[in-house]
Design a protein around this motif. Structure first.
Motif, PDB file in Angstrom:
ATOM      1  N   TRP A 277      -5.634 -59.196 -10.529  1.00  0.00           N
ATOM      2  CA  TRP A 277      -6.752 -58.217 -10.509  1.00  0.00           C
ATOM      3  C   TRP A 277      -7.795 -59.464  -9.775  1.00  0.00           C
ATOM      4  O   TRP A 277      -8.388 -59.711  -9.269  1.00  0.00           O
ATOM      5  CB  TRP A 277      -7.658 -57.644 -11.575  1.00  0.00           C
ATOM      6  N   GLY A 278      -7.442 -60.743 -10.869  1.00  0.00           N
ATOM      7  CA  GLY A 278      -8.558 -62.158 -10.591  1.00  0.00           C
ATOM      8  C   GLY A 278      -8.139 -62.414  -8.500  1.00  0.00           C
ATOM      9  O   GLY A 278      -9.093 -62.938  -8.368  1.00  0.00           O
ATOM     10  N   ASN A 279      -7.396 -62.716  -8.765  1.00  0.00           N
ATOM     11  CA  ASN A 279      -6.652 -62.807  -7.275  1.00  0.00           C
ATOM     12  C   ASN A 279      -7.352 -61.812  -6.319  1.00  0.00           C
ATOM     13  O   ASN A 279      -7.697 -62.380  -5.456  1.00  0.00           O
ATOM     14  CB  ASN A 279      -5.299 -62.819  -6.919  1.00  0.00           C
TER      15      ASN A 279
ATOM     16  N   SER B  18       3.210 -50.497 -12.360  1.00  0.00           N
ATOM     17  CA  SER B  18       4.359 -50.775 -10.896  1.00  0.00           C
ATOM     18  C   SER B  18       3.320 -49.869  -9.843  1.00  0.00           C
ATOM     19  O   SER B  18       3.084 -50.762  -9.479  1.00  0.00           O
ATOM     20  CB  SER B  18       5.472 -49.894 -11.392  1.00  0.00           C
ATOM     21  N   ASP B  19       2.609 -49.303  -9.699  1.00  0.00           N
ATOM     22  CA  ASP B  19       1.979 -48.899  -8.970  1.00  0.00           C
ATOM     23  C   ASP B  19       0.325 -50.111  -8.945  1.00  0.00           C
ATOM     24  O   ASP B  19      -0.064 -49.833  -7.497  1.00  0.00           O
ATOM     25  CB  ASP B  19       1.410 -47.300  -8.754  1.00  0.00           C
ATOM     26  N   LEU B  20      -0.348 -50.054 -10.061  1.00  0.00           N
ATOM     27  CA  LEU B  20      -1.073 -51.125  -9.641  1.00  0.00           C
ATOM     28  C   LEU B  20      -0.895 -51.970  -9.374  1.00  0.00           C
ATOM     29  O   LEU B  20      -1.001 -52.346  -8.549  1.00  0.00           O
ATOM     30  CB  LEU B  20      -2.093 -50.303 -10.945  1.00  0.00           C
ATOM     31  N   LEU B  21       0.204 -52.644  -9.491  1.00  0.00           N
ATOM     32  CA  LEU B  21       0.435 -53.268  -9.227  1.00  0.00           C
ATOM     33  C   LEU B  21       0.997 -53.795  -7.499  1.00  0.00           C
ATOM     34  O   LEU B  21       0.691 -55.326  -6.706  1.00  0.00           O
ATOM     35  CB  LEU B  21       1.853 -54.830 -10.063  1.00  0.00           C
ATOM     36  N   GLU B  22       1.846 -53.067  -7.217  1.00  0.00           N
ATOM     37  CA  GLU B  22       2.418 -53.176  -6.524  1.00  0.00           C
ATOM     38  C   GLU B  22       1.214 -52.606  -5.066  1.00  0.00           C
ATOM     39  O   GLU B  22       0.804 -53.572  -3.738  1.00  0.00           O
ATOM     40  CB  GLU B  22       2.985 -52.133  -5.637  1.00  0.00           C
ATOM     41  N   TRP B  23       0.075 -51.947  -5.311  1.00  0.00           N
ATOM     42  CA  TRP B  23      -1.563 -51.557  -4.799  1.00  0.00           C
ATOM     43  C   TRP B  23      -1.895 -52.925  -4.365  1.00  0.00           C
ATOM     44  O   TRP B  23      -2.802 -53.401  -3.699  1.00  0.00           O
ATOM     45  CB  TRP B  23      -2.225 -50.782  -5.059  1.00  0.00           C
ATOM     46  N   ILE B  24      -1.871 -54.231  -6.015  1.00  0.00           N
ATOM     47  CA  ILE B  24      -2.692 -54.889  -5.494  1.00  0.00           C
ATOM     48  C   ILE B  24      -1.757 -56.547  -4.493  1.00  0.00           C
ATOM     49  O   ILE B  24      -2.468 -56.887  -3.685  1.00  0.00           O
ATOM     50  CB  ILE B  24      -3.139 -55.935  -6.800  1.00  0.00           C
ATOM     51  N   ARG B  25      -1.025 -56.183  -4.479  1.00  0.00           N
ATOM     52  CA  ARG B  25      -0.045 -57.107  -3.540  1.00  0.00           C
ATOM     53  C   ARG B  25      -0.151 -57.023  -2.304  1.00  0.00           C
ATOM     54  O   ARG B  25       0.166 -57.522  -1.121  1.00  0.00           O
ATOM     55  CB  ARG B  25       1.991 -57.015  -4.040  1.00  0.00           C
ATOM     56  N   ARG B  26      -0.115 -55.158  -1.872  1.00  0.00           N
ATOM     57  CA  ARG B  26      -0.008 -54.673  -0.649  1.00  0.00           C
ATOM     58  C   ARG B  26      -1.953 -54.968  -0.060  1.00  0.00           C
ATOM     59  O   ARG B  26      -2.057 -55.222   1.187  1.00  0.00           O
ATOM     60  CB  ARG B  26      -0.203 -53.564  -0.093  1.00  0.00           C
ATOM     61  N   THR B  27      -2.848 -55.560  -1.181  1.00  0.00           N
ATOM     62  CA  THR B  27      -4.773 -55.292  -0.638  1.00  0.00           C
ATOM     63  C   THR B  27      -4.540 -56.391  -0.439  1.00  0.00           C
ATOM     64  O   THR B  27      -5.667 -56.679   0.537  1.00  0.00           O
ATOM     65  CB  THR B  27      -5.248 -54.601  -1.293  1.00  0.00           C
TER      66      THR B  27
END
Length: 887
Positions: A368-370, A284-293
């Motif tokens: 991660w690819g995005n 959850s934390d990693l996906l949220e970070w990717i979504r915000r970045t």
């Protein structure tokens, strides 16, 4: 801020959820709670090296309350306020109450203000809440917890003891056996339980309290007297103390072993569940970070400033260097954890783990690819944009530097040019201001080039379409407007300084002239005031007339002095006229003198007032001197009569006593007539004393009209009175001597002639040498011893002189036929019938009664061989009579 304790969430608080009821706390219970809660708090605070003395006072600033919560929870609270003000104390108490609330406790009606104000009921309620939460809530015995769990634990532990029946936390503990049973159950070696008696609660309670304090490290929280003396001991105090026993004994080995067995069984499930939770959270934390970045990396909107763009670049580099690497590691760890978890589940025959929707490993790889795609081209765009802004920033920075330098130079210049300091400046200060202004004009011209450069740069930025051109143009316009204003103000100040210089030079000349004339005139007035106020002491009419003449001469000079005063004031009026006409502010005072017109007028007015005062003083002194002269003459007229009269009388009395005209009785009558005339003269002396009193009151110390002073008159008068009295006494004594010794008048005259002859100093007395010469002339053959014997007779007081009376006594003794001791002794022998003693009856028969009794009282008893009873010694009595006479 009010905190509340939630009774629904915590059943163990149901009986305590209404603190309003506790506001009517029984005094005995309050005393027990104070003692117990204080000891409980100190048992924890001592771990932090401190303690409390007064439970409602020592928690008022919140510092020890926060410390207590940190000790019992093992957690750090927010940093306390160290100030002494009420707001700091309330803040600290609120931090403590917030911490209690964070532990699932809601406080009812307990506010920080009450604790800070030292409200005893609220403070005890708050401490009870802490004790419930941290000492009682976690107690758990066979599906029961908190208060019920603690009660069940006590019942189970004391069950083997027949004389103990624990049903509650108040009267069940009054006999003390419950406490002793708890200790004996766990530590039988500490108490001899068999010796305890149910009817001796004081001993039981004190034994339990002392043993618990000494061997179990449980502080003494209760007083035996309070428990025994209270019908129903305080339940909270008992629960607090009993909970300390529970915590002291709850770590028994048996419970620990059972817990370990259960833990082993649950360990596998817990670990697997924890791994699942960790995966879910990490994913959850990693996906949220990717979504915000990703949106941040896709943003291509340029910034207006170099600083903002460089910050974007710095943020991107921080992302690459600091933020992304940990996320790469998290992504790798996520995959490792997923594989490990699936292996453990398979080995423990558990079903495979299926992550939540969208959190599969493949979902994370796609996200991660995005992210990687968004990163591409972002750094190149940033560098190109920075190079573009760099060119504009160079010109803008150059503009700002030159503008800042110019603005720093102009700061305060307008105020400086507008100040009207020349209005209050002296001439020397004006000249200095002129030189300073000339230097400023040179400095102003030198800054013309910089203003032109600033305008040129602003124009170039406009042509290049700089984003912040409006502010650059506004700043440039302000600088140009201010430059024009500075030029106008400079010219205006130059003209004002030159005009003021000319006016002050004129005033300076007038000041100098004023000073030259005011100084001598001021000295003349001060001298005049000093002379007019000078006190004078005169003793004669001539002296006061001299002072009056000098004063009249001074008054004649006043009109000319007034003309000079008017001229001096005219100079000052001219200065004032210039000041008023040209609005020049008179800078301070006249530099050449401290004298001002007000002072001159004040002193002149003082002189005018002093002149008539001096006139009056001289008139009054003249009248006083006339009166003094009258008093002198009045005294002198009488003293010049009385003084010679006293002297004449003294001489006449002396002649009477020496010249021996007529008999002694004639001389005595003559002297008494003199005495009467002298006494009758006394009113004249008294009148003179009255005149002398007036002279003294007038403070007259000299009198040229007489040589006599009152002291001379008094001494002469007293000597006259003494001399007449002494002379009369001497004549009376001579008459007594003559009659007693049978001396004839011719013999007395002869004695007087001899005495007067040898009284060489004419003092009425002979000294020792004159007396020796007198005796030798009369035929005495004198040795030193014989002369000394005679002198002891005539001069018994050793005064060194011989009076006429002593001389007569001595001469009469030498020439007259007088009784002796032998003659008196022979007379007594006749009365005694020729015996050597005499009887009292014989004396009474032969002598008058009073003389007989005188002899009887003074005669010693006779001691001779022929003595009879009552015999008296007349011989020694006769000898004693003459012995006393000689002495």
């Amino acid at each position: 801020m009010d905190h509340h304790y939630d009774g629904e969430e915590n059943d163990y608080m149901q009986q305590e959820d209404d603190w309003d009821r506790d506001l009517l706390l029984d005094p005995a219970w309050e005393k027990q709670q104070r003692k117990t809660f204080t000891a409980w708090c100190n048992s924890h605070l001592r771990k932090a090296g401190t303690q409390i003395e007064n439970i409602e006072e020592d928690f008022r600033d919140g510092l020890k309350l926060m410390l207590l919560l940190e000790v019992i929870s093992g957690e750090r609270l927010a940093k306390p306020e160290r100030g002494k003000m009420r707001v700091h104390k309330i803040s600290n108490v609120n931090k403590a109450l917030d911490f209690i609330a964070s532990k699932g406790v809601k406080l009812v009606s307990i506010g920080a203000e009450e604790i800070v104000d030292g409200n005893a009921k609220m403070t005890l309620g708050m401490i009870w809440t802490i004790i419930l939460r941290f000492a009682i809530q976690d107690i758990s015995v066979e599906e029961t917890s908190a208060k019920e769990g603690l009660l069940l634990w006590c019942q189970r532990k004391t069950a083997p003891y027949k004389n103990v029946n624990i049903q509650n936390f108040h009267i069940s503990w009054k006999d003390g056996l419950g406490f002793c049973a708890l200790i004996h159950r766990h530590r039988p070696e500490l108490i001899d339980y068999g010796k305890l008696r149910k009817d001796d609660p004081m001993t039981n309670l004190n034994t339990a309290f002392d043993v618990a304090e000494k061997y179990l490290d449980i502080p003494k929280m209760l007083d035996a007297e309070d428990i025994v003396g209270t019908a129903r001991p305080d339940e909270k105090a008992i629960m607090t103390y009993v909970s300390s026993f529970y915590h002291a004994f709850s770590g028994a080995q048996k419970a620990e072993t059972a817990a370990n067995r259960i833990c082993k069984v649950l360990a596998v499930n817990q670990e697997n569940e924890q791994l699942m939770e960790d995966y879910e959270k990490l994913a959850s934390d990693l996906l949220e970070w990717i979504r915000r970045t990703i949106p941040w990396l896709e943003n291509r909107v340029p910034e207006n400033t170099m600083q903002a763009m460089q910050q974007k670049l710095e943020d991107f580099r921080d992302y690459r260097r600091l933020h992304k690497p940990p996320k790469v590691q998290e992504k790798c760890q996520l995959e490792i954890n997923f594989n490990t978890l699936q292996t453990k589940l398979r080995l423990s025959n558990r079903p495979a783990f299926m992550p939540s929707e969208g959190k599969m490993v493949s979902d994370i790889a796609n996200a991660w690819g995005n992210l990687e795609g968004a990163e591409k081209g972002y750094e190149e765009w940033l560098l190109n944009e920075i190079r573009r802004l760099e060119r504009l920033d160079h010109l803008a920075e150059k503009f700002r530097q030159k503008a800042a330098i110019h603005e720093a130079w102009t700061e305060g210049k307008e105020e400086m040019l507008q100040q009207r300091d020349y209005e209050i400046a002296s001439l020397s200060e004006i000249k200095a201001l002129l030189k300073k202004h000339e230097a400023f004009e040179s400095d102003l011209a030198a800054h013309q080039d910089r203003v032109e450069q600033i305008a040129a740069i602003a124009q170039e930025l406009n042509e290049l379409d700089y984003y912040d051109s409006p502010s650059v143009n506004a700043r440039c316009q302000r600088i140009c407007d201010q430059w024009d204003a500075l030029g106008a103000l400079t010219q205006k100040r130059s003209e004002a300084l030159q005009r003021t210089e000319k006016l002050l030079e004129t005033i300076d000349q007038l000041y100098l002239e004023f000073a030259k004339r005011a100084a001598p005139f001021n000295n003349w007035m001060e001298g005049a005031m000093e002379d007019l106020q000078d006190t004078f002491i005169v003793h004669t009419i001539e002296e006061i007339q001299g002072l009056s003449t000098a004063h009249e001469q001074f008054k004649a000079t006043l009109p000319e002095a007034d003309k000079e005063r008017q001229a001096i004031l005219g100079i000052h009026n001219e200065i004032t006229k210039i000041v008023q006409t040209y609005h020049v502010n008179m800078a301070g005072t006249n530099p050449y003198t401290t004298i001002n017109p007000q002072e001159i007028n004040t002193k002149w007015e003082k002189v005018r007032q002093l002149v008539p005062q001096r006139d009056q003083a001289l008139i009054e002194e003249h009248a006083r001197q006339q009166n003094n002269e009258r008093l002198r003459r009045q005294f002198a007229n009488q003293a010049n009569v009385i003084g010679p009269w006293i002297q004449t009388k003294m001489e006449e009395i002396g002649r009477i006593s020496i010249e021996m005209h007529g008999t002694l009785e004639d001389q005595l009558n003559h002297l008494r007539q003199y005495e009467k005339s002298i006494v009758n003269y006394k009113p004249k002396i008294d009148q003179l004393e009255g005149d002398h009193q007036l002279i003294q009151e007038a403070l007259i110390f000299d009198n040229k009209h007489t040589n006599y002073t009152m002291e001379h008159i008094r001494v002469g008068w007293e000597q006259l009175l003494t001399t007449i009295a002494r002379t009369i006494n001497e004549i009376e004594n001579q008459i007594l001597t003559r009659d007693a010794k049978g001396i004839s008048q011719d013999q007395l005259n002869e004695f007087r002639a001899s005495f007067n002859h040898f009284d060489r100093k004419r003092t009425g007395m002979m000294d020792a040498e004159d007396f020796r010469a007198c005796l030798i002339s009369m035929g005495y053959n004198l040795g030193e011893a014989e002369f000394a014997r005679i002198m002891s007779i005539v001069d018994p007081n050793r005064m060194g002189v011989v009076t006429f009376q002593a001389f007569i006594d001595f001469m009469s003794r030498e020439t007259a036929d007088t009784d002796t001791a032998d003659q008196v002794m022979a007379s007594f022998k006749v009365l005694a019938g020729d015996k050597n003693y005499i009887l009292a009856d014989e004396l009474r028969r032969e002598l008058p009664p009073d003389q007989a009794e005188y002899c009887i009282a003074r005669m010693a008893p006779y001691k001779g061989p022929d003595a009879v009873p009552g015999a008296l010694d007349y011989m020694s009595f006769s000898t004693a009579l003459y012995g006393e006479s000689d002495l």
